[in-house]
Design a protein around this motif. Sequence first.
Motif, short mmCIF file in Angstrom:
data_model
loop_
_atom_site.label_atom_id
_atom_site.label_comp_id
_atom_site.label_asym_id
_atom_site.label_seq_id
_atom_site.Cartn_x
_atom_site.Cartn_y
_atom_site.Cartn_z
N THR A 160 6.80 3.64 2.01
CA THR A 160 7.54 3.64 0.75
C THR A 160 7.96 2.22 0.41
N SER A 161 8.30 2.00 -0.84
CA SER A 161 8.83 0.71 -1.26
C SER A 161 10.08 0.38 -0.45
N LYS A 186 7.03 -3.82 -6.17
CA LYS A 186 7.01 -2.64 -5.32
C LYS A 186 7.71 -2.89 -3.99
N ARG A 218 0.85 -1.20 0.00
CA ARG A 218 0.00 0.00 0.00
C ARG A 218 0.88 1.25 0.00
N LYS A 219 0.90 1.91 -1.15
CA LYS A 219 1.82 3.04 -1.29
C LYS A 219 1.45 4.23 -0.40
N ASN A 220 0.20 4.28 0.07
CA ASN A 220 -0.18 5.39 0.96
C ASN A 220 0.34 5.19 2.36
#
Lengths: 339, 339, 339, 339, 339, 339
Positions: free
Chosen positions: E173-174, E200, E168-170
Amino acid sequence: MKVVCFGEIMGRINPMGYQRFVQAKEFEISYAGGEANVAVSLANYGTEASYVTKLPQNDIAEAALRDLRAHKVDVSDVVFGGERLGLYFVEKGASQRASKVIYDRKYSSISMAEKSDFDWDKIFDGADWFHFTGITPALSDACAEICMDACKAAKKHNVKVSCDLNFRKNLWTSEKAGKVMAGLMEYVDVAIANEEDCEKVFGIKAQNTDITGGSLSKDGYIEVAKTLSEKFNIPTVAITLRGSISANDNNWAAMLYKDGEVYFSKNYLIHIVDRVGGGDSFGGGLIYALREGYSNQDAIEFAVAASALKHTIEHDFNEVSVAEVKNLMGGDGSGRVQR
Amino acid sequence: MKVVCFGEIMGRINPMGYQRFVQAKEFEISYAGGEANVAVSLANYGTEASYVTKLPQNDIAEAALRDLRAHKVDVSDVVFGGERLGLYFVEKGASQRASKVIYDRKYSSISMAEKSDFDWDKIFDGADWFHFTGITPALSDACAEICMDACKAAKKHNVKVSCDLNFRKNLWTSEKAGKVMAGLMEYVDVAIANEEDCEKVFGIKAQNTDITGGSLSKDGYIEVAKTLSEKFNIPTVAITLRGSISANDNNWAAMLYKDGEVYFSKNYLIHIVDRVGGGDSFGGGLIYALREGYSNQDAIEFAVAASALKHTIEHDFNEVSVAEVKNLMGGDGSGRVQR
Amino acid sequence: MKVVCFGEIMGRINPMGYQRFVQAKEFEISYAGGEANVAVSLANYGTEASYVTKLPQNDIAEAALRDLRAHKVDVSDVVFGGERLGLYFVEKGASQRASKVIYDRKYSSISMAEKSDFDWDKIFDGADWFHFTGITPALSDACAEICMDACKAAKKHNVKVSCDLNFRKNLWTSEKAGKVMAGLMEYVDVAIANEEDCEKVFGIKAQNTDITGGSLSKDGYIEVAKTLSEKFNIPTVAITLRGSISANDNNWAAMLYKDGEVYFSKNYLIHIVDRVGGGDSFGGGLIYALREGYSNQDAIEFAVAASALKHTIEHDFNEVSVAEVKNLMGGDGSGRVQR
Amino acid sequence: MKVVCFGEIMGRINPMGYQRFVQAKEFEISYAGGEANVAVSLANYGTEASYVTKLPQNDIAEAALRDLRAHKVDVSDVVFGGERLGLYFVEKGASQRASKVIYDRKYSSISMAEKSDFDWDKIFDGADWFHFTGITPALSDACAEICMDACKAAKKHNVKVSCDLNFRKNLWTSEKAGKVMAGLMEYVDVAIANEEDCEKVFGIKAQNTDITGGSLSKDGYIEVAKTLSEKFNIPTVAITLRGSISANDNNWAAMLYKDGEVYFSKNYLIHIVDRVGGGDSFGGGLIYALREGYSNQDAIEFAVAASALKHTIEHDFNEVSVAEVKNLMGGDGSGRVQR
Amino acid sequence: MKVVCFGEIMGRINPMGYQRFVQAKEFEISYAGGEANVAVSLANYGTEASYVTKLPQNDIAEAALRDLRAHKVDVSDVVFGGERLGLYFVEKGASQRASKVIYDRKYSSISMAEKSDFDWDKIFDGADWFHFTGITPALSDACAEICMDACKAAKKHNVKVSCDLNFRKNLWTSEKAGKVMAGLMEYVDVAIANEEDCEKVFGIKAQNTDITGGSLSKDGYIEVAKTLSEKFNIPTVAITLRGSISANDNNWAAMLYKDGEVYFSKNYLIHIVDRVGGGDSFGGGLIYALREGYSNQDAIEFAVAASALKHTIEHDFNEVSVAEVKNLMGGDGSGRVQR
Amino acid sequence: MKVVCFGEIMGRINPMGYQRFVQAKEFEISYAGGEANVAVSLANYGTEASYVTKLPQNDIAEAALRDLRAHKVDVSDVVFGGERLGLYFVEKGASQRASKVIYDRKYSSISMAEKSDFDWDKIFDGADWFHFTGITPALSDACAEICMDACKAAKKHNVKVSCDLNFRKNLWTSEKAGKVMAGLMEYVDVAIANEEDCEKVFGIKAQNTDITGGSLSKDGYIEVAKTLSEKFNIPTVAITLRGSISANDNNWAAMLYKDGEVYFSKNYLIHIVDRVGGGDSFGGGLIYALREGYSNQDAIEFAVAASALKHTIEHDFNEVSVAEVKNLMGGDGSGRVQR
């Protein structure tokens, strides 16, 4: 600088889902009209848009105004008076069953408006674009004259004029439409039409086209646009190309004819949520793109992508942002979840 | 033998619950009208009822017809043509906030009907009662004439005539109403009115009555009924007595003046669900009771109990049975669960 | 000249009808907040109203903005940023069961705003009135400081200041509220409070009053208003007087203490549709009436009539017109149908 | 002359949209049944249709009657008594998830009816066609006998008999069905079946057909029809051909075998709104077309077009007009908006 | 023996049908979360499932608990405290318009939980499987540590561990995800990922794959699974393969990489009702099949068939039975009515 | 220790709001039954409650089970089999119009259950209380015997027995009821009855009481309780006292007769949301209070306050907490908003 849209906004009454009129007890009422839909599209893209009409002074009309205001459309030039808000009933089709529209717009305030109701010099103050459709002059002889007034005033104020032909057979005959629209076309800088309008209004027919079959001839449409452009000296002509597979699935594309050049958009195979207002959302997208100085190809792509998205949205107003349109233009039509 | 009701049936559009017009997105559409409401009451009581009107040929009008047919009302004498079904918007009030009605009935098919549309000799075949309200002659001069035609034909066919004065200030002035209604009253056997009608139409005013205050003078109303009865030689006059405490709570009673005698009904304190159509349900109850040969006291009790129940039912039609009305007449207003 | 309202607008989430939270699957979301409700009241009366807050940049906040815009509230001074729109859940009570509110407003954009977010000199350009409530300084220390900034700027710009005490025990303690509010009260020209606020914030208690019992002492409230007025040198103090008979039925009245004189309004026995926002609608009515130069008695009557009507309207916003309020002030609370 | 339809009408209870039974709190109740659906189809086409059944005397059954009456179906021969209205629950499938039907029809009034309940001589007065389905004799032994009575009376009155085999495995075994239906088939002039019925009832199986795979063998079906026709000496046999791609998308066609000749209809690829009642709408269309004297090819095309449209309509009743069916027969399945 | 699922359950708020957020006034609230969805899937299959999280003590959280309990999920190890239930808003896409999710989960009770809140030794009593997703460690540093605690305790108790990467990018961070997840992967026996997660989180990218285009490379995915398996010594890796044709139509398949062998499932072309929760239903199906000792090919077929069905069901929970999944696995995707 | 409740749970089908059956197209389905309502009340108060019945194996019955499980009611002793879930239709009354219940419970699984279906020794393991109502033995002779089995087993296991007389005239005659119930009463420790039950079942009539009039005689009820107590040697008898002013407004109180002493509760004037299940919620409250060791006066006050609150809650289940009941017992019935 703002865009001025003039026409009739109506109450749109539709049953829920796929119910037929005779089955329904509950209905949604939203507010819509050819030019109001364009104004809302523009406001949603961040363009200043003003909507002009005549409305009765009652709570139903006030609800229509609230909807426009909510979308940031300026309604300060709306005129009040007359007896009723026009209405139309929409039944959503599915598969082989066509959508159905019953109009109840006769005797509406705008259709009974008079020339003196509108002060175009004041209305065009701060405007650089005027949009109307072929529906408005069809409402009454007075409305046709008001459109002519508006077109002349627009020219005086250096305001560009766009017109969506939008032939409505319930409002007038092809014969009368041809005569009235021909007069107005002289003032038009950007003409928008679908595959039927040019034929029904001006007798300009695309060759080799079968509307109900879904096949379309590119060459035929170029010819139509060229003829329209040359006949009335209109620099820009846009034609939407709808291929109706069924009430649920349509192909959707468009072409732009500008200064003698032709630009075809991508085609979208659309699974439809609500197609009423689809043509208007094309107009809104096109006006936005042209005013923003998009290239001709980008302009027609923006207008088609915008109106493809409209088909996925309930009711007439096109509730999408520039970013969403650009995302689709850019090739992402996969519908993946945006988190 | 059947009862013939003649008038305008309209689409009734209302928001859900207590929403105001400007708040609502979803609406119910039902079908109603002063005389249609009476026809449905009668059919619900097992009386043969025929409803006569003029309707446009579209699916919205067909939905209205379906509703009447569902209730066993005979619609075989309905005439088709014209442009639109009249509409009205109803917003339900609460407490100190009044209910609000916006009419959009102008240019309806019935309001633009012509005398030649109706063949009263055929319509009254098999009938023994004719009912109309003061709304119908108010729709247009032609409608007034059609009412006169109907009244005359009724007399010719030995059909009794009942009329609910039902003054509508949006349709005509008191002056015009007085003139037109006076002509029609000559044919009327049973007149029905509420506390305002007699004053607004014929200038007959109850003394010592303050409508907004809720107090009512029995003597005043007897005087009103007597005056009306004597002026137009009407043997039977019924007057409904509404005491508006608030939009939620009303007192409801009525009096019958017949052959010089006065009969007051019980009073009901009603907690209102929907009061539109309340007066019509009184008319329906009264016609039923009079035709069935109820005693005068029982007739007014039946009519008031029937219409008290109407106030507990959504929409205009009074969806109650004779057994339910009699149960309330008989004194059980406790609302205990019926299992 | 415009009225500036500053505070938090939230998403209000409520089940349909009388469902409890644990029963519901469908909810309505509307948008509301103490000061937003006042701004909408004013705009509905035709007063220019501007609403100032901080909102996150997402579609839910955009929906809130659309609702304000629809009501003609100017939102051009709204600041964007932060993480979330505050929410609150409302369950409607009935009879002996109390309504229930669950707040989920922590970490909202406005509660985490900073002083630098708001340029009060610019905001007060063209304003003559500033309204806030005791909720806003309770949101955070920064919000308290921003209120102080606003009050000071208001004085500099000759802008009148009104404040509704509105104590919220979930946001701060009485102790802290007392300290912060005391500082702000110095700038306040019009203070509004209900029967609990003065006690909870400043320890000023009405004698002989039992909130849950429904009995109210007039003298006690005069004393409270006088004390508040004198302590903070506030010329105008208004106190709402609610007598809770049940969740459905309330008595509702108010008093105005101005320049040492006391004005009690009529009392309304209200059958409640939705009482959330009732107090705010009083504030909106009072500010309108004071700005319009109503007499002191008329001002308190207008404010009380306006807020009595609010109790009959779903959601927080008071959807009534000046004409409707005046009609009730004038004595017609009968709720008779307006056709 | 009228068509008489005899069978069971039930309350159909379905969750909204695509909800599963266990998820739903709100349901729609409509009224339907194999023969009632045919009666409504016919009435919608302007054919006089009478529906015969036995119903309990309660408000739920009255609601079913109202629905039939609304559609102009004559219900004057309905018999009253017994304990309950049959019910069935319908859950709409989607994509790979099948629609699901739970029957709760046991002990219904009609299933417990007796022979003496129905006076077929009186019922067939004025009739020229009798329609029933294989569901009715499956309800009980008495119902089978009543069907036999009806068939015999029909022959006596020169009334044509049509029967839709409609095998229901929950009501009886193939073995019993085969025995009972064989007796009834002797009286049948027009037999209707789908791809499973002939096999399940009479063991007549189409070769090379895989129901769940969607492929159909034309030759196999001709063979089935021929066998059925010859075995029971039935002049006219119609077979519907459904290719289930998924719960949303079906191919739909049919064949007519008449006097030794075979007529295949066009195939429609249908995007489904509600497929329950699809087969019944085919029967309704076929009976209409045969009674109106359509050519054999037109008759099967009308029946298939009518039932293709049914798949786009919520609930069992086929709410379409002759004009709409003819429009689709004529080739316009584009679903373009009809204004 | 039971399966323990640990994570965040949220209120899921969505407009009805295809409405956009800015259009809606009514919303459904259901309850969902990556691991809760898995727990419900398992319980629906008859597996004992326990769900562990931290919830605030209010009625909204109680509604979430009721939903879990209704599904037979054991919630006796849920911990109470903190301030709020996380929320997320879901707008359903259509055709080229993407679905949209707005998260409002910050500061939720679970995201602010502490290590001491959970006693894993007690929680794993009677358990043989532990499931979590990559969302949970992303909620906060404490949550990441709690996951680590749980993984270690699981090993101690001989409990198998499955993890769905679910980036979940929100939330993070990767870079951070890669670091934290790498630590947790050491304890994982079954890893589940979709086509984006591996890239990701760990930078493991499938070659020749264009997510928005819909084409997928089988070889690329085998490589991805192999790399993941070898890097973290995970014996079982499952990867879901979604081909997004549009928001309405998706291809759906998966592969299982186990002990060096690869098993591809059938592909389903799905017409989508609601795709949120699709991946979780795959996890639920896979865990069920693996625990029940299905063959590898059957396990991946069960998981894919289960999750294909999920796409036809409203809301996140997969309301299907083992029998329904097996029916689809067995080849019947025709969606024919089940009576 | 748990409370065991045994009886019939049914699907409750009601139109929305105040619609009559014949008007409605949409209905809510919830699940309820005399003893199930008590079980849910108890579980909501934190008491362990087990519900025993027989249900068919279909999705509608599964929905009923989910609802019970959601409320923490233990359903592990429910037996499966039989043909149908009982149903009942509820129409909400208003003002003088009574609520209406249509039962469709015949042939339900529980009504056709056999003695061997229930193993009472196992069921009462861990139980200290057994509750049933007079509805259950009325379902069938077998059900009466099963109740007798249960009562005897209860005594054997030292389980207290409570019984709500709950006479249902549709299920049996007073004569049969009297005979069967007399046998069961011998095992009852706590008897609950309303003002009609004692008369209809045992011919014990309160003097000077007019149910439909709303007046109640305290002395009469003491006499009734005493007679019942002495006749069957029942130590504790509770009688609910309902004064029906209208379908909207009821007085509600109760008395407890215990060991020769009488305790009258406060009276509540209730504005009703939904009164079905009111009596059951009284039973639930009483059992809770008695098991918790409340004083006699507190026990009757708790039971009455709990059931007063039930009248404000949609559907049969009483969705209130101990805290809410105590708050009302303590005197706060003002319905003020709880924030």
